[in-house]
Motif scaffolding. Structure first.
Motif, PDB file in Angstrom:
ATOM      1  N   GLY A 125     -18.365   8.935 -11.617  1.00  0.00           N
ATOM      2  CA  GLY A 125     -19.339   7.914 -11.983  1.00  0.00           C
ATOM      3  C   GLY A 125     -18.693   6.576 -12.256  1.00  0.00           C
ATOM      4  O   GLY A 125     -19.266   5.519 -11.965  1.00  0.00           O
ATOM      5  N   GLU A 126     -17.487   6.603 -12.798  1.00  0.00           N
ATOM      6  CA  GLU A 126     -16.777   5.358 -13.085  1.00  0.00           C
ATOM      7  C   GLU A 126     -16.182   4.714 -11.839  1.00  0.00           C
ATOM      8  O   GLU A 126     -16.124   3.482 -11.737  1.00  0.00           O
ATOM      9  N   LEU A 127     -15.711   5.543 -10.886  1.00  0.00           N
ATOM     10  CA  LEU A 127     -14.843   5.022  -9.826  1.00  0.00           C
ATOM     11  C   LEU A 127     -15.400   5.120  -8.414  1.00  0.00           C
ATOM     12  O   LEU A 127     -15.074   4.291  -7.565  1.00  0.00           O
ATOM     13  N   ALA A 128     -16.163   6.157  -8.119  1.00  0.00           N
ATOM     14  CA  ALA A 128     -16.447   6.514  -6.728  1.00  0.00           C
ATOM     15  C   ALA A 128     -17.737   5.884  -6.214  1.00  0.00           C
ATOM     16  O   ALA A 128     -18.629   5.516  -6.988  1.00  0.00           O
ATOM     17  N   ASP A 129     -17.823   5.797  -4.910  1.00  0.00           N
ATOM     18  CA  ASP A 129     -19.073   5.435  -4.242  1.00  0.00           C
ATOM     19  C   ASP A 129     -19.914   6.671  -3.950  1.00  0.00           C
ATOM     20  O   ASP A 129     -21.141   6.600  -3.885  1.00  0.00           O
ATOM     21  N   VAL A 130     -19.225   7.801  -3.744  1.00  0.00           N
ATOM     22  CA  VAL A 130     -19.887   9.047  -3.353  1.00  0.00           C
ATOM     23  C   VAL A 130     -19.276  10.193  -4.149  1.00  0.00           C
ATOM     24  O   VAL A 130     -18.047  10.297  -4.240  1.00  0.00           O
ATOM     25  N   ALA A 131     -20.121  11.047  -4.704  1.00  0.00           N
ATOM     26  CA  ALA A 131     -19.672  12.288  -5.347  1.00  0.00           C
ATOM     27  C   ALA A 131     -20.013  13.435  -4.416  1.00  0.00           C
ATOM     28  O   ALA A 131     -21.173  13.605  -4.027  1.00  0.00           O
ATOM     29  N   LEU A 145     -15.249   5.252  -1.180  1.00  0.00           N
ATOM     30  CA  LEU A 145     -14.421   6.235  -1.872  1.00  0.00           C
ATOM     31  C   LEU A 145     -15.293   7.401  -2.322  1.00  0.00           C
ATOM     32  O   LEU A 145     -16.289   7.213  -3.021  1.00  0.00           O
ATOM     33  N   GLY A 146     -14.909   8.606  -1.914  1.00  0.00           N
ATOM     34  CA  GLY A 146     -15.602   9.805  -2.354  1.00  0.00           C
ATOM     35  C   GLY A 146     -14.686  10.660  -3.216  1.00  0.00           C
ATOM     36  O   GLY A 146     -13.473  10.704  -2.986  1.00  0.00           O
ATOM     37  N   ILE A 196      -5.999   3.452  -7.070  1.00  0.00           N
ATOM     38  CA  ILE A 196      -5.158   2.798  -6.066  1.00  0.00           C
ATOM     39  C   ILE A 196      -5.903   2.685  -4.737  1.00  0.00           C
ATOM     40  O   ILE A 196      -5.936   1.609  -4.123  1.00  0.00           O
ATOM     41  N   VAL A 197      -6.496   3.789  -4.288  1.00  0.00           N
ATOM     42  CA  VAL A 197      -7.216   3.765  -3.004  1.00  0.00           C
ATOM     43  C   VAL A 197      -8.359   2.769  -3.050  1.00  0.00           C
ATOM     44  O   VAL A 197      -8.540   1.955  -2.131  1.00  0.00           O
ATOM     45  N   ARG A 198      -9.146   2.817  -4.124  1.00  0.00           N
ATOM     46  CA  ARG A 198     -10.292   1.901  -4.246  1.00  0.00           C
ATOM     47  C   ARG A 198      -9.844   0.452  -4.198  1.00  0.00           C
ATOM     48  O   ARG A 198     -10.432  -0.383  -3.482  1.00  0.00           O
ATOM     49  N   ASP A 199      -8.813   0.113  -4.949  1.00  0.00           N
ATOM     50  CA  ASP A 199      -8.392  -1.286  -5.020  1.00  0.00           C
ATOM     51  C   ASP A 199      -7.744  -1.754  -3.712  1.00  0.00           C
ATOM     52  O   ASP A 199      -7.936  -2.899  -3.293  1.00  0.00           O
ATOM     53  N   LEU A 200      -6.996  -0.872  -3.059  1.00  0.00           N
ATOM     54  CA  LEU A 200      -6.444  -1.234  -1.757  1.00  0.00           C
ATOM     55  C   LEU A 200      -7.561  -1.519  -0.761  1.00  0.00           C
ATOM     56  O   LEU A 200      -7.509  -2.502  -0.003  1.00  0.00           O
ATOM     57  N   LEU A 201      -8.579  -0.668  -0.740  1.00  0.00           N
ATOM     58  CA  LEU A 201      -9.683  -0.859   0.205  1.00  0.00           C
ATOM     59  C   LEU A 201     -10.485  -2.120  -0.106  1.00  0.00           C
ATOM     60  O   LEU A 201     -11.118  -2.691   0.786  1.00  0.00           O
ATOM     61  N   ALA A 202     -10.459  -2.540  -1.367  1.00  0.00           N
ATOM     62  CA  ALA A 202     -11.149  -3.770  -1.754  1.00  0.00           C
ATOM     63  C   ALA A 202     -10.329  -5.015  -1.440  1.00  0.00           C
ATOM     64  O   ALA A 202     -10.766  -6.138  -1.726  1.00  0.00           O
TER      65      ALA A 202
END
Length: 321
Positions: A168-174, A154-155, A121-127
Motif C-alpha cells: 500500500g505504501e510503495l506499489a502500483d499493483v498488489a 511496480l507490483g 530502489i526499483v520504484r525510484d529508478l523507474l521514476a
C-alpha cells in the motif's frame, strides 16, 4: 475489472508463448502474465514474444528478488515496455526462504525490510530519480539512463497483512496468489488501504491470480486444482495465509485441501458461466484484475487443453461486455 491470462508453464522456447499472447492480441484478455521461470528466463521469453509481433501488455507475477540486482530489474522491465510499446507490470517477490538462502548464503532476517529496500530502489529508478540508498540488504547509487517508454508499474506479491500494508505504501499493483475472495475483502484490501493512507496515496490496484478448471469429458476438478497448487500449499507461508483465511491445509490429505480451495471460491471450476461467476466474486471482493491460470489443466492435459480453456472463458467474458 479486467481479465488477463497467465502463461501456465515454464517455457523452453519463445514460440511457446505466442498462442497465449495471441489471446491478448485479439482483445480477449488484458495482459499476459508470467511467473518466475527457471528454464527460459521470463523477461527473455517475453522479449522474444515481443520480437515475434506480440506488442501487448505484459507483467511478471512474480520475479524473485534474489536473482537480480534492483537496477537490473528496473532495466529489464523498462526494456519490455519499450519493446512492446505497452505498459509493463514488474511484479516482485522474495521467494521461499530455502531458495533465498541457496542464492545468498542466508535468508532475509526481515523479508519486509528486504522488500522495502528493493522495491524503493526499483520504484525510484523507474521514476527517473537518482537513487542513493544503502540498506541492510540492498544498495544503489545512480540512475537509469533516461529513455522515453510506456509506463512501468511496480507490483508486489502479497500474502499477509504486513506485506500488503507495505505494498500500500510503495506499489502500483498488489498481486495475490491462492488468496480466497473473502480473505481478499477482509484482510488484503483493508491492509493495502491502511498502508496507502499512511503515505497519503491511492490504494494500489489488486491483481488476483486464480486457478481455473473448465468442464471437459473426464476432467477431475480436484485433480486439476491440486496439480496447480500443490507446490504452493506445501510452502509454509502459503499454508499460513490459507489457515488465516479459514482453509486448513492438511499435508496428509492434499485432495481435501484442493476441495477446500474449490469450495471457498479460491479456485474457479465448472462451465464457463461458473468461472465467470467466480471472477465476479473476486471483483466484488476488491480485485481490479483477475488473472486466469490454467496451470493445472496444462499439467494434466497439456497445452492444447489449457489454450482451449483460456480461449473459452475469455471469449465468454468478452461476450458479456
Amino acid at each position: 475489472m479486467s481479465t488477463s491470462i497467465l502463461l501456465p508453464f515454464m517455457p523452453v522456447s519463445g514460440e511457446q508463448l505466442l498462442p497465449f499472447a495471441d489471446i491478448v492480441r485479439k482483445g480477449d484478455a488484458e495482459r499476459l502474465w508470467t511467473g518466475q521461470s527457471l528454464l527460459i528466463e521470463p523477461h527473455t521469453a517475453l522479449a522474444h514474444a515481443a520480437g515475434a509481433g506480440a506488442r501487448i501488455a505484459m507483467g511478471t507475477s512474480v520475479t524473485l528478488m534474489p536473482l537480480r540486482h534492483p537496477f537490473q530489474t528496473a532495466l529489464e522491465a523498462r526494456s519490455l515496455a519499450a519493446l512492446t510499446g505497452k505498459p509493463f507490470v514488474a511484479g516482485l517477490g522474495t521467494g521461499p526462504e530455502p531458495f533465498v538462502r541457496s542464492l545468498r548464503g542466508r535468508g532475509y532476517d526481515s523479508p519486509l525490510t528486504a522488500v522495502r529496500e528493493y522495491a524503493t530502489i526499483v520504484r525510484d529508478l523507474l521514476a527517473g530519480e537518482v537513487v542513493d540508498l544503502t540498506g541492510e540488504y540492498h544498495a544503489m547509487g545512480g540512475a537509469l539512463v533516461a529513455m522515453d517508454t510506456p509506463r512501468v508499474e511496480l507490483g508486489l506479491g502479497v500474502l499477509r497483512p504486513r506485506m500488503a500494508e507495505l505494498a500500500g505504501e510503495l506499489a502500483d499493483v498488489a498481486v495475490t496468489w491462492l488468496a480466497p475472495p473473502s480473505y481478499l475483502a477482509e484482510v488484503i484490501v483493508p491492509a493495502l488501504a491502511r498502508g496507502a493512507a499512511r503515505v497519503d496515496r491511492p490504494r494500489p490496484r489488486v491483481t488476483a491470480v486464480v486457478h481455473v478448471s473448465l468442464d471437459a469429458p473426464g476432467r477431475d476438478h480436484e485433480r486439476i486444482v491440486l496439480a496447480a497448487s500443490q507446490a504452493h500449499i506445501r510452502a509454509p507461508h502459503y499454508a499460513d495465509m490459507l489457515r488465516r483465511a479459514g482453509i486448513e491445509v492438511d499435508p496428509r490429505n492434499p485432495p481435501g485441501t484442493a476441495a477446500a480451495l474449490i469450495g471457498s471460491g479460491t479456485a474457479a471450476v465448472g462451465g464457463a458461466g461458473d468461472i465467470l461467476r467466480a471472477i465476479a466474486a473476486y471483483r466484488k471482493a476488491g480485485a481490479d484484475e483477475v488473472v486466469l491460470s490454467a496451470t493445472g489443466i496444462q499439467t494434466v492435459d497439456g497445452t492444447r487443453a489449457s489454450l482451449d480453456a483460456l480461449r473459452t472463458v475469455t471469449a465468454a467474458q468478452r461476450s458479456m461486455r
